[in-house]
Motif scaffolding. Structure first.
Motif, PDB file in Angstrom:
ATOM      1  N   GLU A 166       0.847  -1.194   0.000  1.00  0.00           N
ATOM      2  CA  GLU A 166       0.000   0.000   0.000  1.00  0.00           C
ATOM      3  C   GLU A 166       0.884   1.246   0.000  1.00  0.00           C
ATOM      4  O   GLU A 166       1.813   1.352   0.812  1.00  0.00           O
ATOM      5  CB  GLU A 166      -0.885  -0.020   1.263  1.00  0.00           C
ATOM      6  N   ILE A 167       0.620   2.194  -0.898  1.00  0.00           N
ATOM      7  CA  ILE A 167       1.350   3.476  -0.910  1.00  0.00           C
ATOM      8  C   ILE A 167       0.636   4.409   0.049  1.00  0.00           C
ATOM      9  O   ILE A 167      -0.572   4.621  -0.077  1.00  0.00           O
ATOM     10  CB  ILE A 167       1.384   4.083  -2.330  1.00  0.00           C
ATOM     11  N   ASN A 170      -2.027   8.419  -0.518  1.00  0.00           N
ATOM     12  CA  ASN A 170      -2.420   8.837  -1.881  1.00  0.00           C
ATOM     13  C   ASN A 170      -3.922   8.646  -2.127  1.00  0.00           C
ATOM     14  O   ASN A 170      -4.404   8.817  -3.243  1.00  0.00           O
ATOM     15  CB  ASN A 170      -1.605   8.090  -2.938  1.00  0.00           C
ATOM     16  N   ILE A 172      -5.590   6.177  -2.438  1.00  0.00           N
ATOM     17  CA  ILE A 172      -5.887   5.082  -3.379  1.00  0.00           C
ATOM     18  C   ILE A 172      -5.670   3.761  -2.652  1.00  0.00           C
ATOM     19  O   ILE A 172      -4.709   3.621  -1.882  1.00  0.00           O
ATOM     20  CB  ILE A 172      -4.964   5.161  -4.618  1.00  0.00           C
ATOM     21  N   ASP A 174      -4.171   0.951  -3.095  1.00  0.00           N
ATOM     22  CA  ASP A 174      -3.200   0.415  -4.054  1.00  0.00           C
ATOM     23  C   ASP A 174      -3.199  -1.108  -4.122  1.00  0.00           C
ATOM     24  O   ASP A 174      -3.018  -1.688  -5.184  1.00  0.00           O
ATOM     25  CB  ASP A 174      -1.788   0.911  -3.699  1.00  0.00           C
ATOM     26  N   ASP A 181      -5.207   3.230   1.868  1.00  0.00           N
ATOM     27  CA  ASP A 181      -4.018   3.679   2.619  1.00  0.00           C
ATOM     28  C   ASP A 181      -3.818   2.939   3.945  1.00  0.00           C
ATOM     29  O   ASP A 181      -3.412   3.525   4.954  1.00  0.00           O
ATOM     30  CB  ASP A 181      -4.079   5.205   2.878  1.00  0.00           C
TER      31      ASP A 181
END
Ligand SMILES: [Ca+2]
Ligand SMILES: [Ca+2]
Ligand SMILES: [Ca+2]
Ligand SMILES: [Ca+2]
Length: 312
Positions: A166-167, A170, A172, A174, A181
């Protein structure tokens, strides 16, 4: 044979353990091997180790006799079921170097609190495993549902689970697990990954979550603080507050279930190999009939491979 440095050997030179057939004549066998390859063996029967199994200790002159060839000959003798060396055994226990370990009587109790040995025999488990990665290469994760944790704590930081797929920040999802997040775990109230401890009135942080994490997985053998029952493990944090209700709790379990189910379905590419969960909360007035969904959640967790521990 020359004498070999004792520190390099894992067996007692000049000793054998012999298991005879039930009808064997031990003394005639011993006599038969009075010499071996034309050399005197000094073979003698020692103590009977088990009458029922007809197992005996024997000694011989290992300075004169080639012990490998001699044992081979004994193994082939029809009166002997099996012959082996007398190996030294190691004490199967490991203790860590963490300075506060001696206060943790729950792991090893020498009688300083209550009855000696009223403990979990941690040293025996640690001789087999201290956490980490399974034989198949899965990183072991334990999920804790609690009121937040001091995840930068010097004796916990290395063991805190992080969702690397997970980034952060952002907005999103991911890793497409349904949670946006979720890097440090999941906060079921804020629906983000804020797992910092809830504050008491007056701004004092709750320590319960940090304490539970320390029990489950304070870094072991690092010369700092305590030792967890797992020395090396990944601790997944799912946050709720002290006013927890059943719905929040089910949402917390939902996060844990999602991570393990995704792990199972993607063969470990995504999600997390959560093997156990802990919830230190419950209600003594509730019965299973009152909370059929809560009960069923444990079946679902179990089906994915998660053992759940709760304080109901
Ligand atoms: Ca014990
Ligand atoms: Ca996600
Ligand atoms: Ca993200
Ligand atoms: Ca430690």
């Amino acid at each position: 044979m020359t004498e070999v440095g004792a520190q390099r050997l894992n067996y007692k030179q000049g000793e054998l353990i012999l298991c005879f057939h039930p009808q064997a004549h031990q003394s005639s066998v011993i006599k038969k091997y009075a010499t071996f390859q034309s050399k005197p063996t000094a073979l003698k029967l020692g103590r009977c180790l088990s009458d029922q199994m007809n197992i005996w200790k024997a000694t011989f002159d290992y300075l004169t006799i080639d012990d490998n060839l001699f044992m081979q000959a004994l193994l082939e003798d029809p009166q002997i079921v099996v012959a082996q060396r007398n190996h030294f055994l190691k004490r199967r226990s490991i203790e860590p170097n963490d300075p506060l370990f001696s206060d943790q009587w729950q792991w090893i109790n020498m009688g300083e609190r209550g009855i000696a040995d009223a403990d979990v025999d941690a040293e025996e488990a640690w001789s087999l495993a201290t956490g980490g990665v399974t034989r198949l290469g899965d990183t072991i994760v334990v999920a804790v549902i609690d009121v937040g944790v001091d995840y930068m704590h010097e004796d916990l930081a290395d063991n805190i689970w992080v969702n690397h797929a997970e980034i952060p920040g952002n907005r999103i999802d991911d890793d497409e697990n349904g949670y946006v997040d979720d890097v440090r775990g999941w906060n079921v109230l804020l629906e983000n990954d804020d797992i910092t401890p809830e504050l008491f009135a007056g701004g004092v942080p709750q320590t319960h979550g940090t304490e539970i994490l320390g029990m489950v997985g304070a870094v072991g053998n690092n010369g700092i603080g305590l030792v967890g029952i797992n020395w090396n493990v990944k601790l997944m944090n799912v946050f709720f507050n002290t006013d927890l209700n059943e719905a929040d709790m089910i949402a917390a379990y939902g996060y844990i279930l999602a991570q393990r189910q995704i792990y199972n379905e993607t063969n470990g590419e995504k999600g997390a190999f959560v093997v156990a969960s802990n919830l230190s909360y419950g209600d003594e007035d509730l019965s299973p009939e009152d909370s059929p969904i809560w009960c069923a959640v444990y079946d679902s967790l179990g089906q994915q491979g998660i053992i759940s521990c709760t304080a109901t």
